[in-house]
Design a protein around this motif. Structure first.
Motif, PDB file in Angstrom:
ATOM      1  N   ALA A   1       0.809  -1.233   0.000  1.00  0.00           N
ATOM      2  CA  ALA A   1       0.000   0.000   0.000  1.00  0.00           C
ATOM      3  C   ALA A   1       0.835   1.274   0.000  1.00  0.00           C
ATOM      4  O   ALA A   1       0.328   2.355  -0.315  1.00  0.00           O
ATOM      5  CB  ALA A   1      -0.926  -0.005   1.225  1.00  0.00           C
ATOM      6  N   VAL A   2       2.119   1.167   0.342  1.00  0.00           N
ATOM      7  CA  VAL A   2       2.913   2.372   0.631  1.00  0.00           C
ATOM      8  C   VAL A   2       3.039   3.326  -0.563  1.00  0.00           C
ATOM      9  O   VAL A   2       3.063   4.550  -0.384  1.00  0.00           O
ATOM     10  CB  VAL A   2       4.294   1.991   1.236  1.00  0.00           C
ATOM     11  N   SER A   3       3.064   2.782  -1.775  1.00  0.00           N
ATOM     12  CA  SER A   3       3.227   3.671  -2.937  1.00  0.00           C
ATOM     13  C   SER A   3       2.056   4.631  -3.094  1.00  0.00           C
ATOM     14  O   SER A   3       2.218   5.735  -3.634  1.00  0.00           O
ATOM     15  CB  SER A   3       3.397   2.854  -4.218  1.00  0.00           C
ATOM     16  N   ALA A   4       0.888   4.224  -2.603  1.00  0.00           N
ATOM     17  CA  ALA A   4      -0.288   5.111  -2.691  1.00  0.00           C
ATOM     18  C   ALA A   4      -0.029   6.393  -1.898  1.00  0.00           C
ATOM     19  O   ALA A   4      -0.478   7.480  -2.280  1.00  0.00           O
ATOM     20  CB  ALA A   4      -1.534   4.400  -2.166  1.00  0.00           C
ATOM     21  N   VAL A   5       0.681   6.274  -0.790  1.00  0.00           N
ATOM     22  CA  VAL A   5       1.025   7.462   0.004  1.00  0.00           C
ATOM     23  C   VAL A   5       2.224   8.175  -0.625  1.00  0.00           C
ATOM     24  O   VAL A   5       2.243   9.405  -0.745  1.00  0.00           O
ATOM     25  CB  VAL A   5       1.331   7.075   1.471  1.00  0.00           C
ATOM     26  N   ALA A   6       3.204   7.387  -1.073  1.00  0.00           N
ATOM     27  CA  ALA A   6       4.446   7.978  -1.605  1.00  0.00           C
ATOM     28  C   ALA A   6       4.224   8.745  -2.909  1.00  0.00           C
ATOM     29  O   ALA A   6       5.032   9.595  -3.273  1.00  0.00           O
ATOM     30  CB  ALA A   6       5.498   6.891  -1.805  1.00  0.00           C
TER      31      ALA A   6
ATOM     32  N   GLN B   1       6.018  -7.495  -5.479  1.00  0.00           N
ATOM     33  CA  GLN B   1       6.423  -6.666  -4.340  1.00  0.00           C
ATOM     34  C   GLN B   1       7.568  -5.728  -4.663  1.00  0.00           C
ATOM     35  O   GLN B   1       7.601  -4.592  -4.217  1.00  0.00           O
ATOM     36  CB  GLN B   1       6.859  -7.550  -3.180  1.00  0.00           C
ATOM     37  N   VAL B   2       8.544  -6.233  -5.404  1.00  0.00           N
ATOM     38  CA  VAL B   2       9.752  -5.448  -5.641  1.00  0.00           C
ATOM     39  C   VAL B   2       9.612  -4.570  -6.888  1.00  0.00           C
ATOM     40  O   VAL B   2       9.706  -3.349  -6.819  1.00  0.00           O
ATOM     41  CB  VAL B   2      10.989  -6.373  -5.771  1.00  0.00           C
ATOM     42  N   LEU B   3       9.341  -5.220  -8.029  1.00  0.00           N
ATOM     43  CA  LEU B   3       9.362  -4.479  -9.293  1.00  0.00           C
ATOM     44  C   LEU B   3       8.136  -3.583  -9.450  1.00  0.00           C
ATOM     45  O   LEU B   3       8.246  -2.430  -9.887  1.00  0.00           O
ATOM     46  CB  LEU B   3       9.486  -5.441 -10.475  1.00  0.00           C
ATOM     47  N   ALA B   4       6.966  -4.101  -9.047  1.00  0.00           N
ATOM     48  CA  ALA B   4       5.755  -3.281  -9.208  1.00  0.00           C
ATOM     49  C   ALA B   4       5.836  -2.055  -8.300  1.00  0.00           C
ATOM     50  O   ALA B   4       5.452  -0.949  -8.685  1.00  0.00           O
ATOM     51  CB  ALA B   4       4.519  -4.108  -8.889  1.00  0.00           C
ATOM     52  N   ARG B   5       6.361  -2.224  -7.091  1.00  0.00           N
ATOM     53  CA  ARG B   5       6.481  -1.089  -6.162  1.00  0.00           C
ATOM     54  C   ARG B   5       7.453  -0.049  -6.724  1.00  0.00           C
ATOM     55  O   ARG B   5       7.172   1.147  -6.734  1.00  0.00           O
ATOM     56  CB  ARG B   5       6.938  -1.591  -4.787  1.00  0.00           C
TER      57      ARG B   5
ATOM     58  N   ASP C   1       6.655   3.803  -7.583  1.00  0.00           N
ATOM     59  CA  ASP C   1       7.435   4.872  -6.936  1.00  0.00           C
ATOM     60  C   ASP C   1       8.147   5.745  -7.969  1.00  0.00           C
ATOM     61  O   ASP C   1       8.310   6.948  -7.773  1.00  0.00           O
ATOM     62  CB  ASP C   1       8.484   4.277  -5.978  1.00  0.00           C
ATOM     63  N   SER C   2       8.572   5.115  -9.079  1.00  0.00           N
ATOM     64  CA  SER C   2       9.326   5.842 -10.107  1.00  0.00           C
ATOM     65  C   SER C   2       8.510   6.924 -10.800  1.00  0.00           C
ATOM     66  O   SER C   2       9.067   7.769 -11.490  1.00  0.00           O
ATOM     67  CB  SER C   2       9.807   4.888 -11.200  1.00  0.00           C
ATOM     68  N   THR C   3       7.191   6.877 -10.623  1.00  0.00           N
ATOM     69  CA  THR C   3       6.384   7.909 -11.282  1.00  0.00           C
ATOM     70  C   THR C   3       6.578   9.268 -10.600  1.00  0.00           C
ATOM     71  O   THR C   3       6.309  10.296 -11.193  1.00  0.00           O
ATOM     72  CB  THR C   3       4.875   7.547 -11.295  1.00  0.00           C
ATOM     73  N   VAL C   4       7.031   9.280  -9.352  1.00  0.00           N
ATOM     74  CA  VAL C   4       7.237  10.570  -8.666  1.00  0.00           C
ATOM     75  C   VAL C   4       8.691  10.857  -8.273  1.00  0.00           C
ATOM     76  O   VAL C   4       9.033  12.014  -8.005  1.00  0.00           O
ATOM     77  CB  VAL C   4       6.345  10.718  -7.402  1.00  0.00           C
ATOM     78  N   VAL C   5       9.509   9.841  -8.180  1.00  0.00           N
ATOM     79  CA  VAL C   5      10.922  10.081  -7.843  1.00  0.00           C
ATOM     80  C   VAL C   5      11.821   9.252  -8.750  1.00  0.00           C
ATOM     81  O   VAL C   5      11.465   8.143  -9.134  1.00  0.00           O
ATOM     82  CB  VAL C   5      11.279   9.716  -6.366  1.00  0.00           C
ATOM     83  N   ASN C   6      12.981   9.806  -9.066  1.00  0.00           N
ATOM     84  CA  ASN C   6      13.910   9.066  -9.911  1.00  0.00           C
ATOM     85  C   ASN C   6      15.030   8.484  -9.064  1.00  0.00           C
ATOM     86  O   ASN C   6      15.873   9.204  -8.549  1.00  0.00           O
ATOM     87  CB  ASN C   6      14.510   9.985 -10.987  1.00  0.00           C
ATOM     88  N   PHE C   7      15.006   7.161  -8.890  1.00  0.00           N
ATOM     89  CA  PHE C   7      16.098   6.526  -8.134  1.00  0.00           C
ATOM     90  C   PHE C   7      16.707   5.410  -8.972  1.00  0.00           C
ATOM     91  O   PHE C   7      17.357   4.512  -8.459  1.00  0.00           O
ATOM     92  CB  PHE C   7      15.579   5.975  -6.800  1.00  0.00           C
ATOM     93  N   GLN C   8      16.464   5.458 -10.291  1.00  0.00           N
ATOM     94  CA  GLN C   8      16.999   4.410 -11.161  1.00  0.00           C
ATOM     95  C   GLN C   8      18.287   4.900 -11.831  1.00  0.00           C
ATOM     96  O   GLN C   8      19.166   4.116 -12.144  1.00  0.00           O
ATOM     97  CB  GLN C   8      15.983   4.018 -12.247  1.00  0.00           C
TER      98      GLN C   8
END
Ligand code: C5P
Length: 219
Positions: free
Chosen positions: A97-102, A173-177, A181-188
């Motif tokens: 659920a965390v990405s909904a907040v992030a 869990q890993v890739l979908a999250r 998350d990548s839609t708002v922050v770039n960590f790739q």
């Protein structure tokens, strides 16, 4: 001792939490796990029955959150409104659920402000997350992006979870999250001036040593 702020970002399964914590110990510095803050406010929103799709309600809950997080690398503890959620925030339902907040930009702004305040309170600190090198502490003395191949990240997360998950569950869990998350922050991809450490072929000790060298070279 000299002041130092170290910023470390990376995707899930890159080993950034355990590596950052160990780097903090060796640098005699505090440690801030910003992901735990996102997890705690998510846990609370779920517990309170807040609709995570209701951005205004989530933002209000995050602004009102009484959040305490330990910055001692040897004491893992986070509380929200006085409830200890140190263990609960690691549950799969929170990860899911965390990405909904992030991805809620107002909620992010509130957490970013709190993270900056915590960083400013410490002479020496290692802070890790997804946007520390770029948004929370772009002026940090050392900035590192800790990456690892998809295969290595899935393997590590699988081991962390006790090897009980199917490949499909792990990918979800890993890739979908990370994708959300990548839609708002770039960590790739490392931002300008951020040093990339690829841990795919390194064990824990080698990764810590490489990160410490990268910190020394920058700070
Ligand atoms: O690092 P961890 O996997 O515990 O982070 C949990 C979640 O918190 C991430 O999937 C992401 O949604 C969010 N997060 C973030 N920005 C940060 C740290 C974490 O958006 N700086």
């Amino acid at each position: 001792m000299q002041r130092i702020t170290v910023a470390i970002d990376g995707p899930s399964g890159s080993g950034k939490s355990s590596v950052s914590k160990e780097a903090a110990r060796r640098l005699n510095a505090a440690y801030l796990d910003t992901g735990a803050m996102y997890r705690a406010v998510t846990w609370h929103a779920l517990d309170a029955g807040t609709d995570l799709a209701d951005a205004a309600a989530v933002t209000a809950a995050v602004k009102a959150a009484e959040l305490f997080i330990s910055t001692d690398p040897d004491v893992e503890r986070i509380t929200i409104h006085g409830t200890d959620v140190t263990e609960a925030i690691r549950e799969p339902f929170v990860s899911a659920a965390v990405s909904a907040v992030a991805t809620n930009l107002q909620a992010r702004a509130e957490l970013v402000a709190r993270q900056r305040a915590i960083i400013n309170e410490h002479e020496r600190i290692v802070a890790e997350g997804r946007d520390i090198t770029t948004v929370v502490a772009p002026d940090a003395d050392a900035r590192i992006l800790l990456t690892a191949s998809e295969e290595a990240r899935l393997r590590r997360r699988g081991l962390q979870l006790g090897g009980t998950q199917s490949a499909a569950e792990l990918e979800a869990q890993v890739l979908a999250r990370d994708a959300k998350d990548s839609t708002v922050v770039n960590f790739q991809v490392a931002a300008d001036g951020v040093v990339t450490v690829d841990s795919s072929e390194l064990d824990f000790e080698q990764t810590v040593a490489t990160v410490l060298e990268a910190i020394k070279a920058q700070a």
